[in-house]
Design an enzyme around this catalytic site. Structure first.
Site, short mmCIF file in Angstrom:
data_model
loop_
_atom_site.label_atom_id
_atom_site.label_comp_id
_atom_site.label_asym_id
_atom_site.label_seq_id
_atom_site.Cartn_x
_atom_site.Cartn_y
_atom_site.Cartn_z
N HIS A 295 5.51 4.54 5.89
CA HIS A 295 4.97 4.03 4.38
C HIS A 295 5.47 4.17 3.70
O HIS A 295 6.79 4.16 3.81
CB HIS A 295 4.05 5.53 4.40
CG HIS A 295 4.52 6.30 3.94
ND1 HIS A 295 4.97 7.24 3.53
CD2 HIS A 295 4.49 7.84 4.81
CE1 HIS A 295 5.46 7.99 3.47
NE2 HIS A 295 5.29 8.78 4.09
N GLU B 119 1.86 12.13 10.59
CA GLU B 119 3.32 13.22 10.64
C GLU B 119 2.89 14.28 11.38
O GLU B 119 2.04 14.88 11.98
CB GLU B 119 4.01 12.79 8.79
CG GLU B 119 5.25 13.60 9.00
CD GLU B 119 5.99 12.76 9.68
OE1 GLU B 119 5.83 12.27 11.01
OE2 GLU B 119 6.67 12.02 9.12
#
Length: 232
Positions: free
Chosen positions: A11, A94
């Site tokens: 990202h 994550e």
């Protein structure tokens, strides 16, 4: 016949990726600079005759976090890819940092020292120690091995199809661990791999063989056959 590829995209920049704070479940947006950089990457690297050709994407895995989903929208976009090929998947979220959420590495090491966890000069290393009340390296390995096996099966089944590439839009630690597990390395080995915010890495296979996964250190763009069906 082109060898299948797996593109791993981290990202774009957030306030915490910029400061170095560990971010797992905290749902931060991209910074304005992060949005601009991801948009520029998309213009340069996504499209016909570019690194990622959306027509060739078999499936896209996206972390459920806002920063990952926004990165996908700026990088590729549902209109180019098709909603039927998008999967929002917890397996690529994550690493859960637990008690270390929002902390800098230096703060984590101080905290662990205060708690008597690191002795004899040892300092915290996520690849060995994991995170208190978060995930361990073993848990990360298990969830990544599951999705990697799924990707191998998908690409094996569609190897002769025009659509056989995979895109994963996720986060720094999980994607570095993914690359290690892709080539069957133990993540405890502390992978000396870097993936900047907004960056794209490429994984593939040696000898066009799904049983020989490899990291593609450098590769040329694939130029399609001029007679290729535009709908493929």
């Amino acid at each position: 016949m082109a060898t299948p590829r797996v593109f791993i995209a981290r990202h774009g920049e957030t306030e915490w990726s910029l400061s170095g704070q560990h971010t797992s479940f905290t749902d931060l947006p991209l910074t304005p600079n992060g949005e601009r950089r991801v948009s520029a990457t998309g213009r340069a690297m996504v499209g016909k005759d570019r690194l990622i050709d959306p027509r060739h994407l078999l499936q896209v895995y996206i972390s459920p976090r806002l920063r990952a989903r926004r990165t996908f929208d700026l990088l590729v976009g549902e209109d180019k890819c098709g909603a039927d090929r998008l999967v929002v998947d917890d397996r690529v979220q994550e690493w859960n940092y637990g008690d270390y959420e929002g902390l800098l590495t230096s703060q984590i090491r101080t905290l662990r020292k205060e708690r008597g966890l690191d002795r004899d000069g040892k300092v915290w290393n996520i690849w060995h120690d994991g995170c208190e009340n978060g995930e361990s390296p073993e848990q990360i390995t298990n969830r990544l091995d599951d999705i990697i096996a799924e990707i191998h099966d998908l690409q094996r089944t569609h190897q002769k199809s025009p659509r056989k590439d995979i895109l994963i839009v996720a986060h720094g630690h999980i994607l570095r661990a993914f690359a290690m597990r892709w080539v069957k390395k133990n993540i405890n080995e502390n992978p000396a791999l870097l993936l900047e915010a907004g960056a794209i890495g490429v994984l593939s296979y040696e000898h066009n063989n799904i049983d020989e996964p490899a990291i593609l250190l450098g590769g040329a763009f694939i130029v399609p056959d001029p007679n290729e069906d535009e709908e493929n």
